[in-house]
Motif scaffolding. Structure first.
Motif, PDB file in Angstrom:
ATOM      1  N   ILE A 212       0.917  -1.180  -0.141  1.00 53.98           N
ATOM      2  CA  ILE A 212      -0.050   0.019  -0.104  1.00 53.98           C
ATOM      3  C   ILE A 212       0.837   1.324  -0.121  1.00 53.98           C
ATOM      4  O   ILE A 212       0.680   2.253  -0.664  1.00 53.98           O
ATOM      5  CB  ILE A 212      -0.968  -0.019   1.160  1.00 53.98           C
ATOM      6  CG1 ILE A 212      -2.108  -1.269   1.020  1.00 53.98           C
ATOM      7  CG2 ILE A 212      -1.755   1.315   1.308  1.00 53.98           C
ATOM      8  CD1 ILE A 212      -2.919  -1.268   2.411  1.00 53.98           C
ATOM      9  N   ALA A 213       1.983   1.179   1.008  1.00 54.80           N
ATOM     10  CA  ALA A 213       2.829   2.370   0.894  1.00 54.80           C
ATOM     11  C   ALA A 213       3.592   2.588  -0.636  1.00 54.80           C
ATOM     12  O   ALA A 213       3.576   3.843  -0.789  1.00 54.80           O
ATOM     13  CB  ALA A 213       3.881   2.287   2.066  1.00 54.80           C
ATOM     14  N   VAL A 214       3.870   1.639  -1.273  1.00 55.29           N
ATOM     15  CA  VAL A 214       4.531   1.752  -2.455  1.00 55.29           C
ATOM     16  C   VAL A 214       3.402   2.331  -3.493  1.00 55.29           C
ATOM     17  O   VAL A 214       3.696   3.280  -4.235  1.00 55.29           O
ATOM     18  CB  VAL A 214       4.876   0.288  -3.102  1.00 55.29           C
ATOM     19  CG1 VAL A 214       5.248   0.213  -4.713  1.00 55.29           C
ATOM     20  CG2 VAL A 214       6.283  -0.114  -2.090  1.00 55.29           C
ATOM     21  N   LEU A 215       2.308   1.776  -3.577  1.00 53.78           N
ATOM     22  CA  LEU A 215       1.257   2.468  -4.409  1.00 53.78           C
ATOM     23  C   LEU A 215       0.929   3.836  -4.211  1.00 53.78           C
ATOM     24  O   LEU A 215       0.810   4.805  -4.892  1.00 53.78           O
ATOM     25  CB  LEU A 215      -0.075   1.470  -4.118  1.00 53.78           C
ATOM     26  CG  LEU A 215      -0.128   0.225  -4.594  1.00 53.78           C
ATOM     27  CD1 LEU A 215      -1.207  -0.497  -4.486  1.00 53.78           C
ATOM     28  CD2 LEU A 215       0.169   0.243  -6.349  1.00 53.78           C
ATOM     29  N   ALA A 216       0.735   4.264  -2.797  1.00 56.26           N
ATOM     30  CA  ALA A 216       0.758   5.526  -2.284  1.00 56.26           C
ATOM     31  C   ALA A 216       1.944   6.578  -2.841  1.00 56.26           C
ATOM     32  O   ALA A 216       1.591   7.785  -3.383  1.00 56.26           O
ATOM     33  CB  ALA A 216       0.658   5.640  -0.655  1.00 56.26           C
ATOM     34  N   MET A 217       3.041   6.025  -2.470  1.00 56.94           N
ATOM     35  CA  MET A 217       4.284   6.920  -3.284  1.00 56.94           C
ATOM     36  C   MET A 217       4.187   7.142  -4.841  1.00 56.94           C
ATOM     37  O   MET A 217       4.435   8.087  -5.119  1.00 56.94           O
ATOM     38  CB  MET A 217       5.677   6.276  -2.743  1.00 56.94           C
ATOM     39  CG  MET A 217       5.904   6.220  -1.216  1.00 56.94           C
ATOM     40  SD  MET A 217       7.503   5.527  -0.779  1.00 56.94           S
ATOM     41  CE  MET A 217       7.482   3.901  -1.150  1.00 56.94           C
ATOM     42  N   GLN A 218       3.843   6.090  -5.374  1.00 58.59           N
ATOM     43  CA  GLN A 218       3.832   6.133  -6.862  1.00 58.59           C
ATOM     44  C   GLN A 218       2.496   7.153  -7.034  1.00 58.59           C
ATOM     45  O   GLN A 218       2.820   7.959  -8.157  1.00 58.59           O
ATOM     46  CB  GLN A 218       3.237   4.890  -7.324  1.00 58.59           C
ATOM     47  CG  GLN A 218       4.467   3.864  -7.325  1.00 58.59           C
ATOM     48  CD  GLN A 218       5.475   3.986  -8.477  1.00 58.59           C
ATOM     49  OE1 GLN A 218       6.406   4.787  -8.221  1.00 58.59           O
ATOM     50  NE2 GLN A 218       5.100   3.665  -9.625  1.00 58.59           N
ATOM     51  N   TYR A 219       1.445   7.202  -6.342  1.00 60.09           N
ATOM     52  CA  TYR A 219       0.569   8.122  -6.754  1.00 60.09           C
ATOM     53  C   TYR A 219       0.876   9.498  -6.423  1.00 60.09           C
ATOM     54  O   TYR A 219       0.578  10.292  -7.043  1.00 60.09           O
ATOM     55  CB  TYR A 219      -0.594   7.575  -5.836  1.00 60.09           C
ATOM     56  CG  TYR A 219      -2.150   8.432  -5.854  1.00 60.09           C
ATOM     57  CD1 TYR A 219      -2.858   8.638  -7.374  1.00 60.09           C
ATOM     58  CD2 TYR A 219      -2.314   9.480  -5.109  1.00 60.09           C
ATOM     59  CE1 TYR A 219      -3.917   9.354  -7.203  1.00 60.09           C
ATOM     60  CE2 TYR A 219      -3.400  10.300  -5.225  1.00 60.09           C
ATOM     61  CZ  TYR A 219      -4.166  10.443  -6.299  1.00 60.09           C
ATOM     62  OH  TYR A 219      -5.314  11.188  -6.338  1.00 60.09           O
ATOM     63  N   ASN A 220       1.283   9.672  -5.193  1.00 63.43           N
ATOM     64  CA  ASN A 220       1.630  11.019  -4.709  1.00 63.43           C
ATOM     65  C   ASN A 220       2.887  11.610  -5.593  1.00 63.43           C
ATOM     66  O   ASN A 220       2.703  12.736  -5.916  1.00 63.43           O
ATOM     67  CB  ASN A 220       2.225  10.902  -3.378  1.00 63.43           C
ATOM     68  CG  ASN A 220       1.110  10.611  -2.507  1.00 63.43           C
ATOM     69  OD1 ASN A 220      -0.007  11.133  -2.696  1.00 63.43           O
ATOM     70  ND2 ASN A 220       1.571   9.907  -1.175  1.00 63.43           N
TER      71      ASN A 220
END
Length: 441
Positions: A212-220
Motif C-alpha cells: 500500500i505504501a508503494v502504491l501511495a508513493m507512486q500516486y503522490n
C-alpha cells in the motif's frame, strides 16, 4: 487533456514500451545480473537436465532465500553508509574493524558490565537496550573522530581508515581479552534473524502495508509531477511498475512464510511457554527482524539522500567539492557527519552480526570492509564521487552474498570464492566506466 496525452506531448520517452516505462538501465542491469546468478546456481544445485534442475535445485528454496536475506543484512546496512562516504570522494577501510569493536563493547556490556558490575538480573530488557545504545554511541563517536581527522586535519581518508582498520581490530581484541564473549542476551539475539521473526500472519500484514505504501508513493509522486507541469509516465506504465513492485513485495513475503519451522524447534517454543503443541501444527518463519531493520535503515537513508539538506550537501560536495565550499557548504564538518553516520551504521551491523552468531568473536567483521565497498560500487556508486543510490548498494550486497552462498553450495573453495568476488568487483567498475562514458554522466 488526458495524462497520457500530456505525457506524450511533453516527453519523447513514451514512444515505445521500454522508454515509456522510463526504467533505470543501471538498475535493470543489476537486477538482470542477480537473476542470472540465482538461475545459474539453481541449475548447478539441481539434478537432471537444465529444465528439471530449474525446478528441483536448492538455491531458490525458501530455506536458502531466508538464509540469504539474513546473511546479507549486516553488509547491506553498512553499504548504505558507504554510499555517502564514496559519494563525497572518500573511502572507509575500517568498517569491519569498527564493527568488531562495537560488537565487543556490546557483548561485554550485556555479559559483564550490566549483570556483574551493576547487578542487573539476566533477562532484564535494560541489558540489551543499554548494550545497543552504548554500541551505537561508540560507533558514532569513533566515526566522527575519523571524520574530524579527514576533514579538519586534512589526512587522506585512505590513510586514516587504514590506520583505523589496524587500531580498532586490535582494540576489540583487548576489550574481550582475545576471547569469544557470550552467550548474548536472548532478546538481543532475536535481532539476528532466525531466532526472531514476525511469523506468517504479521509478515503478511507488513507485506500488505508495504505494498500500500508503494502504491501511495507512486500516486503522490505522479500528482506532484503533474502539479509542477513535469512530464509523467503513461498511466499504463505507472500501473505496470506498481504491479511489479507489489508482486515482488508479496512474493518475497510468501517465500519467507513458506520456510517452515522444524517440528522439534516448534515443540521447544511451546514448551518454553508451558504449552503443548497441537498435533499437525505447521508454522512458517516469516520476515526476520533483521530484515525489518534493514528496510528501516534503507528508508531513512533514502529520505536523507533525497529529501534533506544534508543529502543535497553530500551529493553537491561529491559532484564538485570546490564549488560546494564556495557556495557556503561547510565541507569539513560535512565530512565529520558522513563518517559519524558510517560509524553508527557499523554499530547496527555489529548488532545484527553478533546477534545472528549469538556470540562476539575475534574474527567478526573480517574482510567486511571489502564486501561493503564492493557492494556500494557494484550497486552503481561512482568512485569519482557525486553519484550513488541506497537501493543500489543493498542490491549490490545481495549480489555479493548470492555469489558467495551459491559458490559455497556447489563446493567452491573459499580462496576461489574470493578470487571470483575480486574479479566481479573489477568488472563492475569497468562496466560503470563504460556506462558513464556512453551516457555522459
Amino acid at each position: 487533456m488526458s495524462d497520457d496525452t500530456l505525457s506524450g506531448a511533453k516527453s519523447p520517452t513514451a514512444r515505445n514500451l521500454f522508454n515509456a516505462l522510463q526504467l533505470d538501465t543501471r538498475l535493470l542491469g543489476m537486477i538482470g545480473a542477480f537473476v542470472f546468478i540465482c538461475l545459474t546456481f539453481q541449475v548447478f544445485t539441481g539434478d537432471g537436465n537444465i529444465f528439471k534442475a530449474l525446478v528441483n535445485g536448492n538455491f531458490l528454496t525458501p530455506r536458502n532465500i531466508f538464509n540469504l536475506t539474513i546473511q546479507t543484512v549486516s553488509v547491506a546496512i553498512m553499504a548504505t553508509g558507504m554510499v555517502f562516504i564514496i559519494v563525497t570522494r572518500h573511502i572507509d577501510l575500517s568498517v569491519g574493524a569498527l564493527l568488531a569493536t562495537c560488537s565487543a563493547i556490546m557483548a561485554v556490556t550485556q555479559t559483564q558490565f550490566m549483570p556483574q558490575w551493576l547487578g542487573f538480573e539476566l533477562g532484564n530488557p535494560l541489558i540489551w537496550i543499554a548494550a545497543i545504545a552504548v554500541g551505537l554511541l561508540a560507533g558514532v563517536l569513533i566515526g566522527a573522530f575519523q571524520g574530524w581527522m579527514v576533514g579538519y586535519l586534512g589526512i587522506p581518508a585512505f590513510i586514516v581508515t587504514l590506520g583505523g582498520l589496524l587500531v580498532w581490530r586490535n582494540v576489540a581484541w583487548f576489550i574481550t581479552s582475545g576471547q569469544t564473549i557470550g552467550p548474548l542476551d536472548e532478546t538481543f539475539k532475536k535481532i539476528g534473524g532466525i531466532g526472531g521473526t514476525l511469523g506468517t500472519t504479521w509478515s503478511w500484514v507488513v507485506g500488505i502495508l508495504a505494498a500500500i505504501a508503494v502504491l501511495a508513493m507512486q500516486y503522490n509522486g505522479r500528482k506532484r509531477a503533474q502539479a509542477h507541469d513535469f512530464p509523467t509516465k503513461p498511466l499504463w506504465a505507472e500501473g505496470v511498475i506498481s504491479g511489479l513492485m507489489v508482486a515482488m513485495i508479496l512474493g518475497f513475503v510468501a517465500t519467507l512464510n513458506a520456510y517452515e519451522i522444524p517440528t522439534r524447534r516448534l515443540e521447544r517454543m511451546f514448551e518454553t511457554r508451558g504449552e503443548i503443541m497441537p498435533d499437525g501444527l505447521v508454522a512458517g518463519y516469516g520476515i526476520p527482524y533483521s530484515v525489518l531493520l534493514l528496510i528501516a535503515v534503507a528508508v531513512v537513508m533514502t529520505i536523507v539522500a533525497q529529501r534533506t539538506r544534508l543529502g543535497r550537501y553530500i551529493f553537491a560536495t561529491g559532484g564538485n567539492p570546490d564549488a560546494a565550499e564556495l557556495s557556503g557548504i561547510n565541507t569539513r564538518f560535512l565530512t565529520v557527519k558522513v563518517f559519524a553516520i558510517m560509524g553508527g551504521l557499523c554499530a547496527l551491523g555489529a548488532v545484527v552480526g553478533s546477534a545472528r552468531l549469538g556470540f562476539s568473536t575475534n574474527d567478526i567483521g573480517t574482510l567486511d570492509e571489502l564486501r561493503v565497498i564492493a557492494a556500494a560500487v557494484i550497486g552503481g556508486t561512482a568512485l569519482a564521487g557525486g553519484v550513488g543510490t541506497i537501493y543500489g548498494a543493498i542490491l549490490g550486497a545481495l549480489i555479493m552474498q548470492s555469489l558467495q552462498s551459491g559458490m559455497a553450495m556447489v563446493g567452491v573453495d573459499a580462496p576461489l570464492q574470493n578470487i571470483v568476488v575480486g574479479i566481479v568487483l573489477v568488472l563492475a567498475v569497468f562496466v560503470d566506466i563504460i556506462y558513464r562514458k556512453r551516457t555522459g554522466d
